[in-house]
Design a protein around this motif. Structure first.
Motif, PDB file in Angstrom:
ATOM      1  N   PHE A  39      44.300  -4.067  27.163  1.00  0.00           N
ATOM      2  CA  PHE A  39      44.378  -5.137  26.159  1.00  0.00           C
ATOM      3  C   PHE A  39      45.734  -5.159  25.457  1.00  0.00           C
ATOM      4  CE2 PHE A  39      39.571  -4.456  25.805  1.00  0.00           C
ATOM      5  CZ  PHE A  39      39.312  -5.433  26.745  1.00  0.00           C
ATOM      6  N   LEU A  40      46.236  -3.981  25.119  1.00  0.00           N
ATOM      7  CA  LEU A  40      47.518  -3.901  24.408  1.00  0.00           C
ATOM      8  C   LEU A  40      48.673  -4.333  25.302  1.00  0.00           C
ATOM      9  CD1 LEU A  40      48.890  -3.169  21.769  1.00  0.00           C
ATOM     10  CD2 LEU A  40      48.954  -0.785  22.513  1.00  0.00           C
ATOM     11  N   SER A  41      48.690  -3.854  26.539  1.00  0.00           N
ATOM     12  CA  SER A  41      49.791  -4.197  27.446  1.00  0.00           C
ATOM     13  C   SER A  41      49.721  -5.656  27.891  1.00  0.00           C
ATOM     14  CB  SER A  41      49.816  -3.258  28.650  1.00  0.00           C
ATOM     15  OG  SER A  41      48.607  -3.334  29.376  1.00  0.00           O
TER      16      SER A  41
ATOM     17  N   VAL B 155      48.086  -2.291  11.100  1.00  0.00           N
ATOM     18  CA  VAL B 155      48.902  -3.022  12.073  1.00  0.00           C
ATOM     19  C   VAL B 155      48.010  -3.878  12.979  1.00  0.00           C
ATOM     20  CG1 VAL B 155      50.339  -2.707  14.131  1.00  0.00           C
ATOM     21  CG2 VAL B 155      50.889  -1.479  12.033  1.00  0.00           C
ATOM     22  N   PHE B 156      46.911  -3.292  13.473  1.00  0.00           N
ATOM     23  CA  PHE B 156      45.984  -4.050  14.310  1.00  0.00           C
ATOM     24  C   PHE B 156      45.357  -5.210  13.524  1.00  0.00           C
ATOM     25  CE2 PHE B 156      45.387  -0.229  17.214  1.00  0.00           C
ATOM     26  CZ  PHE B 156      45.989  -0.843  18.299  1.00  0.00           C
ATOM     27  N   PHE B 157      45.006  -4.960  12.264  1.00  0.00           N
ATOM     28  CA  PHE B 157      44.394  -6.001  11.447  1.00  0.00           C
ATOM     29  C   PHE B 157      45.378  -7.157  11.212  1.00  0.00           C
ATOM     30  CE2 PHE B 157      43.276  -8.011   7.417  1.00  0.00           C
ATOM     31  CZ  PHE B 157      41.957  -8.372   7.680  1.00  0.00           C
TER      32      PHE B 157
ATOM     33  N   ILE C  51      55.836  -7.738  16.882  1.00  0.00           N
ATOM     34  CA  ILE C  51      56.221  -6.520  16.161  1.00  0.00           C
ATOM     35  C   ILE C  51      55.025  -5.570  16.058  1.00  0.00           C
ATOM     36  CG2 ILE C  51      56.917  -5.621  13.907  1.00  0.00           C
ATOM     37  CD1 ILE C  51      58.642  -8.210  13.624  1.00  0.00           C
ATOM     38  N   CYS C  52      53.852  -6.114  15.715  1.00  0.00           N
ATOM     39  CA  CYS C  52      52.650  -5.271  15.590  1.00  0.00           C
ATOM     40  C   CYS C  52      52.311  -4.599  16.915  1.00  0.00           C
ATOM     41  CB  CYS C  52      51.467  -6.110  15.121  1.00  0.00           C
ATOM     42  SG  CYS C  52      51.533  -6.559  13.374  1.00  0.00           S
ATOM     43  N   ASN C  53      52.349  -5.361  17.992  1.00  0.00           N
ATOM     44  CA  ASN C  53      52.040  -4.767  19.297  1.00  0.00           C
ATOM     45  C   ASN C  53      53.110  -3.767  19.726  1.00  0.00           C
ATOM     46  OD1 ASN C  53      49.544  -5.916  19.803  1.00  0.00           O
ATOM     47  ND2 ASN C  53      50.439  -7.772  20.652  1.00  0.00           N
ATOM     48  N   GLY C  54      54.359  -4.022  19.355  1.00  0.00           N
ATOM     49  CA  GLY C  54      55.416  -3.048  19.631  1.00  0.00           C
ATOM     50  C   GLY C  54      55.185  -1.746  18.889  1.00  0.00           C
ATOM     51  N   LEU C  55      54.779  -1.838  17.614  1.00  0.00           N
ATOM     52  CA  LEU C  55      54.455  -0.635  16.835  1.00  0.00           C
ATOM     53  C   LEU C  55      53.251   0.100  17.409  1.00  0.00           C
ATOM     54  CD1 LEU C  55      54.944  -2.048  13.213  1.00  0.00           C
ATOM     55  CD2 LEU C  55      56.410  -0.382  14.380  1.00  0.00           C
ATOM     56  N   SER C  56      52.265  -0.666  17.872  1.00  0.00           N
ATOM     57  CA  SER C  56      51.075  -0.051  18.475  1.00  0.00           C
ATOM     58  C   SER C  56      51.431   0.668  19.778  1.00  0.00           C
ATOM     59  CB  SER C  56      50.005  -1.113  18.737  1.00  0.00           C
ATOM     60  OG  SER C  56      49.587  -1.691  17.528  1.00  0.00           O
ATOM     61  N   LEU C  57      52.298   0.066  20.565  1.00  0.00           N
ATOM     62  CA  LEU C  57      52.742   0.718  21.804  1.00  0.00           C
ATOM     63  C   LEU C  57      53.532   1.987  21.506  1.00  0.00           C
ATOM     64  CD1 LEU C  57      53.791  -2.320  24.040  1.00  0.00           C
ATOM     65  CD2 LEU C  57      52.009  -0.639  24.550  1.00  0.00           C
ATOM     66  N   TYR C  58      54.345   1.922  20.456  1.00  0.00           N
ATOM     67  CA  TYR C  58      55.094   3.118  20.052  1.00  0.00           C
ATOM     68  C   TYR C  58      54.135   4.231  19.633  1.00  0.00           C
ATOM     69  CZ  TYR C  58      58.201   6.212  17.501  1.00  0.00           C
ATOM     70  OH  TYR C  58      58.875   7.335  17.072  1.00  0.00           O
TER      71      TYR C  58
ATOM     72  N   ALA D 288      53.742   7.796  21.522  1.00  0.00           N
ATOM     73  CA  ALA D 288      53.981   9.036  20.782  1.00  0.00           C
ATOM     74  C   ALA D 288      52.845  10.035  20.948  1.00  0.00           C
ATOM     75  CB  ALA D 288      54.183   8.723  19.308  1.00  0.00           C
ATOM     76  N   HIS D 289      51.659   9.541  21.374  1.00  0.00           N
ATOM     77  CA  HIS D 289      50.519  10.419  21.515  1.00  0.00           C
ATOM     78  C   HIS D 289      50.125  10.675  22.976  1.00  0.00           C
ATOM     79  CE1 HIS D 289      50.281   9.204  17.307  1.00  0.00           C
ATOM     80  NE2 HIS D 289      49.701  10.375  17.114  1.00  0.00           N
ATOM     81  N   LEU D 290      51.010  10.290  23.891  1.00  0.00           N
ATOM     82  CA  LEU D 290      50.757  10.594  25.302  1.00  0.00           C
ATOM     83  C   LEU D 290      51.106  12.054  25.558  1.00  0.00           C
ATOM     84  CD1 LEU D 290      52.197   7.537  27.269  1.00  0.00           C
ATOM     85  CD2 LEU D 290      49.804   8.153  26.988  1.00  0.00           C
ATOM     86  N   SER D 291      50.192  12.771  26.146  1.00  0.00           N
ATOM     87  CA  SER D 291      50.478  14.169  26.465  1.00  0.00           C
ATOM     88  C   SER D 291      51.335  14.280  27.716  1.00  0.00           C
ATOM     89  CB  SER D 291      49.170  14.952  26.649  1.00  0.00           C
ATOM     90  OG  SER D 291      48.379  14.351  27.647  1.00  0.00           O
TER      91      SER D 291
END
Length: 197
Positions: free
Chosen positions: A28-30, A101-103, A181-188, A192-195
């Motif tokens: 959904f995000l991508s 951000v999602f809201f 911008i919101c989706n860019g922040l969400s992707l960031y 940042a939480h990918l192992s």
């Protein structure tokens, strides 16, 4: 037999989403991000610089309802999936920011879908009717022709529609930019939480 100790609360736990939920969230995000980048920075400029103005406007009026509705659905589903697996009692500051951000993305998407995007398309359609009656609209490119400027100066109805278009288009573009911008922040946040890749 174990019992609850009076006055002792059981702490909620943050459950780990399944791989399927993670995949859906990423899809959904991508999808939303890719669609926004393509429509905003590629398709619009290419079509606008190579098609007659009225043809470009017609294509946008046909595509934008799908674009806005798909964007709204993706934003809502992203918020829902994230909120389901992040109980409000356990939200860190970073997770709270992500929920906000999602809201914001949902709110901006819905505003564009229900009001600004629709108003922009309707106003352009009305402007095109007046332009066609004066033999205008087949020029290539997004630059307003001298004839359109003269029409705006001489026709009060067209001048009012032009002012409305400027306002609605600016608000619609602002909502679209906000979603990007919101989706860019969400992707960031996601990256940042990918192992591991």
């Amino acid at each position: 037999m174990e019992g609850c100790v009076p006055g002792q609360d059981t702490a909620p736990t943050d459950t780990e989403p399944s791989s399927t939920i993670k995949l859906l969230h990423l899809v959904f995000l991508s999808t939303s991000w890719g669609m926004q980048i393509w429509v905003t920075f590629v398709a619009g400029f290419v079509m606008g610089s190579h098609l007659p103005r009225h043809t470009f406007g017609f294509i946008q009026r046909q595509l934008f309802p799908y674009y806005f509705h798909i964007g709204s659905a993706c934003a809502f589903l992203n918020l829902t999936l994230f909120a389901m697996y992040h109980p409000s009692e356990l939200l860190s500051e970073e997770q709270t920011t992500q929920i906000i951000v999602f809201f914001i993305c949902v709110a901006a998407s819905v505003l564009n879908t229900q009001w600004f995007g629709r108003a922009t398309s309707d106003t352009v359609a009305d402007m095109h009717l007046i332009e066609r009656s004066h033999g205008l609209g087949q020029e290539i490119g997004l630059i307003t022709s001298k004839s359109c400027k003269q029409l705006r100066a001489s026709n009060p109805s067209y001048r009012q529609l032009s002012s409305q278009f400027t306002l609605y288009h600016a608000l619609s573009s602002l909502c679209n930019l906000c979603c990007i911008i919101c989706n860019g922040l969400s992707l960031y946040h996601l990256a940042a939480h990918l192992s591991a890749l």
